[in-house]
Write an enzyme that holds these catalytic residues in place. Sequence first.
Site, PDB file in Angstrom:
ATOM      1  N   LEU A   1     100.957 -22.324  12.341  1.00  0.00           N
ATOM      2  CA  LEU A   1     102.041 -22.650  13.273  1.00  0.00           C
ATOM      3  C   LEU A   1     102.677 -21.393  13.857  1.00  0.00           C
ATOM      4  O   LEU A   1     103.053 -21.357  15.038  1.00  0.00           O
ATOM      5  CB  LEU A   1     103.085 -23.493  12.527  1.00  0.00           C
TER       6      LEU A   1
ATOM      7  N   HIS B   1      93.275 -27.091   9.009  1.00  0.00           N
ATOM      8  CA  HIS B   1      92.232 -26.106   9.312  1.00  0.00           C
ATOM      9  C   HIS B   1      90.861 -26.513   8.769  1.00  0.00           C
ATOM     10  O   HIS B   1      90.087 -25.679   8.301  1.00  0.00           O
ATOM     11  CB  HIS B   1      92.656 -24.706   8.831  1.00  0.00           C
TER      12      HIS B   1
END
Length: 301
Positions: free
Chosen positions: A93, A202
Site C-alpha cells: 500500500l 500478492h
Amino acid sequence: MGILFPGQGAQNIGMGRWLCENYPHARALYDTASEVLGYDLIALSQEGPEDKLNATEFCQPALFVVGMAAAEVVLSERPELADKIKAAAGLSLGEYTAVCFAGGIQFKDAVRLVQRRGEAMQAASDAVQSGMASILGLDLEKVQAVCDECRQGDEVLQPANLLCPGNIAISGHSSAIDRVEPAAQEAGAMKTVRLSVAGAFHTSLMQSAVAKLGEALESIEIQDTRIPVYSNVDAAPHQSAAEIKNLLSRQVVNPVLWEDSIRKMMDDGIEGFLEAGTGRVLQGTLKRIHRKLPTEGFGDG
C-alpha cells in the site's frame, strides 16, 4: 536521500494524533480525506475500534493519509529536505503513498484509489480462506522449499514479501499456512508469525481485485512523477505515468521485492532514508539490509 512509506501491518490505534494535534495542515489532510471516504478517518485512526482499523478497506486509507501527512509536515519543518529527497518507495500500500508524494496522483484521487484498492482486496480475501505469515531466520531458497513441501493440490503458497535477510512473508491458502509453521521450524526458522491481514496478498488469490483496481486506476489522472518511484514488482525506478499505472495494477498479485528495491536505490546513489508515517517497520528492515545505513522516521512525534 530516499523517502519510504509503510504498508499494512504498521497501523496502530492513535496513529496520526500527534500530527493532527500539532500541525493544522496535517489535520486539513485528514478532514479532506474524511470527506472523500464518507467517514471520520481521524476518529477511526485515533480511537478505533481496532478490528475495524485493521480491516483492509479501512486500514489502507488510514495508512495512506498518515504517510502523506507526515511527509507534508516534515517538508514544512525541514524545507531543506525537498531538494535532498531524490527517490521514493513504499511497501505494498505504501507504494501508492510514494506515487502520490512524487506527484503522480492528486491527493483526493489517491484517497479514492486506495479506498477502492482496499475494498477490492477485502472482497478477494472474503472469497477464500487465506492469509499470510512471516518466516524469520530462513533465506529465500529455504522458504521456497518449505512452501513447495507444504503446498498440496491446487493450493497457493509462496513467498510474497521479500523484506530483508531473515524476514520473508509467505502468502496463500490458510490450510497450507497451517502446515508451514511446523515445517519451517524443522527447517531451522527462528519462528513464524501469522500476520493480521485479511487474505493472501500478492498472490494469484488476489486476481479478482486486479480488474476492479484497473477500473479505479483508469478513472483518475496519473502523471509522470517528479522523482523516481521504485516499484515493488520489479525493484526498478519509474517516472512514466503509463508504467506506474501498469505496475500498480500488477502489484497486488506479484511478490513485493522490498530488499531488492532498497539495494537498487543504494546502487543508484541513495545514501540514507526517511520513513514517513507511523511505526518503524521499514527502518527495521533497512538495518537488516545494511546495518550502517542512515535512517530516521517521522510521524509519531
